[in-house]
Design a protein around this motif. Sequence first.
Motif, PDB file in Angstrom:
ATOM      1  N   GLY A 196      54.251  26.733  21.040  1.00 16.18           N
ATOM      2  CA  GLY A 196      54.146  25.669  22.027  1.00 16.18           C
ATOM      3  C   GLY A 196      52.892  24.839  21.881  1.00 16.18           C
ATOM      4  O   GLY A 196      51.989  25.159  21.104  1.00 16.18           O
ATOM      5  N   GLY A 197      52.837  23.778  22.651  1.00 15.64           N
ATOM      6  CA  GLY A 197      51.694  22.880  22.619  1.00 15.64           C
ATOM      7  C   GLY A 197      50.545  23.388  23.467  1.00 15.64           C
ATOM      8  O   GLY A 197      50.665  24.397  24.165  1.00 15.64           O
ATOM      9  N   ILE A 230      59.971  23.553  35.010  1.00 14.24           N
ATOM     10  CA  ILE A 230      59.849  24.823  34.298  1.00 14.24           C
ATOM     11  C   ILE A 230      59.091  24.595  32.995  1.00 14.24           C
ATOM     12  O   ILE A 230      59.429  23.704  32.218  1.00 14.24           O
ATOM     13  CB  ILE A 230      61.237  25.412  33.979  1.00 14.24           C
ATOM     14  N   TRP A 231      58.063  25.397  32.784  1.00 14.31           N
ATOM     15  CA  TRP A 231      57.365  25.423  31.510  1.00 14.31           C
ATOM     16  C   TRP A 231      57.602  26.785  30.876  1.00 14.31           C
ATOM     17  O   TRP A 231      57.568  27.815  31.557  1.00 14.31           O
ATOM     18  CB  TRP A 231      55.867  25.201  31.681  1.00 14.31           C
ATOM     19  N   ALA A 232      57.841  26.793  29.578  1.00 11.22           N
ATOM     20  CA  ALA A 232      58.045  28.035  28.845  1.00 11.22           C
ATOM     21  C   ALA A 232      56.825  28.347  27.997  1.00 11.22           C
ATOM     22  O   ALA A 232      56.189  27.433  27.450  1.00 11.22           O
ATOM     23  CB  ALA A 232      59.286  27.936  27.963  1.00 11.22           C
ATOM     24  N   ALA A 233      56.500  29.622  27.873  1.00  9.09           N
ATOM     25  CA  ALA A 233      55.391  30.054  27.023  1.00  9.09           C
ATOM     26  C   ALA A 233      55.947  30.537  25.693  1.00  9.09           C
ATOM     27  O   ALA A 233      56.883  31.342  25.655  1.00  9.09           O
ATOM     28  CB  ALA A 233      54.616  31.170  27.703  1.00  9.09           C
ATOM     29  N   ARG A 293      58.682  21.719  29.230  1.00  7.91           N
ATOM     30  CA  ARG A 293      57.540  21.752  28.324  1.00  7.91           C
ATOM     31  C   ARG A 293      57.356  23.173  27.805  1.00  7.91           C
ATOM     32  O   ARG A 293      57.645  24.144  28.508  1.00  7.91           O
ATOM     33  CB  ARG A 293      56.288  21.303  29.082  1.00  7.91           C
ATOM     34  N   VAL A 294      56.902  23.291  26.559  1.00  7.72           N
ATOM     35  CA  VAL A 294      56.604  24.596  25.969  1.00  7.72           C
ATOM     36  C   VAL A 294      55.112  24.638  25.660  1.00  7.72           C
ATOM     37  O   VAL A 294      54.579  23.745  25.000  1.00  7.72           O
ATOM     38  CB  VAL A 294      57.422  24.836  24.688  1.00  7.72           C
ATOM     39  N   VAL A 295      54.435  25.662  26.176  1.00  5.92           N
ATOM     40  CA  VAL A 295      52.982  25.755  26.027  1.00  5.92           C
ATOM     41  C   VAL A 295      52.617  27.094  25.395  1.00  5.92           C
ATOM     42  O   VAL A 295      53.423  28.025  25.349  1.00  5.92           O
ATOM     43  CB  VAL A 295      52.273  25.611  27.393  1.00  5.92           C
TER      44      VAL A 295
END
Length: 272
Positions: free
Chosen positions: A212-213, A205-208, A244-246
């Motif tokens: 974020g990076g 799972i990636w969060a927006a 991860r946060v993007v």
Amino acid sequence: MNQRDLQLQFIRPLTSDIRPPLRLLSLARDLRRRKAREREGVFVVEGIRAVEELLRSPLSINGVLAAPKLIDSPRGVALLESARSRGIEVDEVDEKEFRSAAETESPQGIIAIAKTPGHSLDALGELNQARILLLDAVQDPGNVGTIIRTAAALGANATIALPGTVDVWNAKVVRSAMGAHFHYPAFHASWEDVSAFLNRASIPIWAADTGGGPLPDRAPDRLALVVGNEGGGVSPAVRAGAERVVSVPISTSVESLNVAVATGILLHELRP
């Protein structure tokens, strides 16, 4: 049958002394409530273009409500004839009655009621390549409808609405999605069920988030992307489950992007 004949056929029941029971009108009024949509297993489609798309879809249609203004448009007359030729029940109502059932501001004189598709996590099956979009308390119907249509266009496997998100079968959401609901999996599920499913399937799972990076040059073949509430972003519980946060890089002169715009950019950039 020419257009005048169709118009007369449409108008005649409204001028009769005996009106048929308006079952569809009562149902459509009730379906303005989410609980009623869930209880009946049906949803409402408003507007000429959306109902045209519905008639081209494989979904089962319970019936159609039509107001007198529909016959002002040749396209509306053709739509009414198409529904009747398929044996779909049509109830003709006056403008006041019609507006009592419509949820959108410009429903164009036609409302259809259709069976809600039975999408679920289990129905997604084995996913060798996956892009699953999660909506975390996204509340604006226009944004959610646009997101669902964008996700379908960019090849996401499904859009899953987490608790706090507006009902994906809300009439305004359906209209904003412009037919995407009729062929693309969009449904509600709890965070617990979604996170358990993704864990079993080994889908990260990636969060927006605006903090974020940067996006990587290459994303995993299988990925779940979560976007958050228009004002508050991704909730702490969901963010804690993200690997991860993007974010989308934007000018420092702009605080943030509209959630539907940002989601479209992210889905495009993260395509497998």
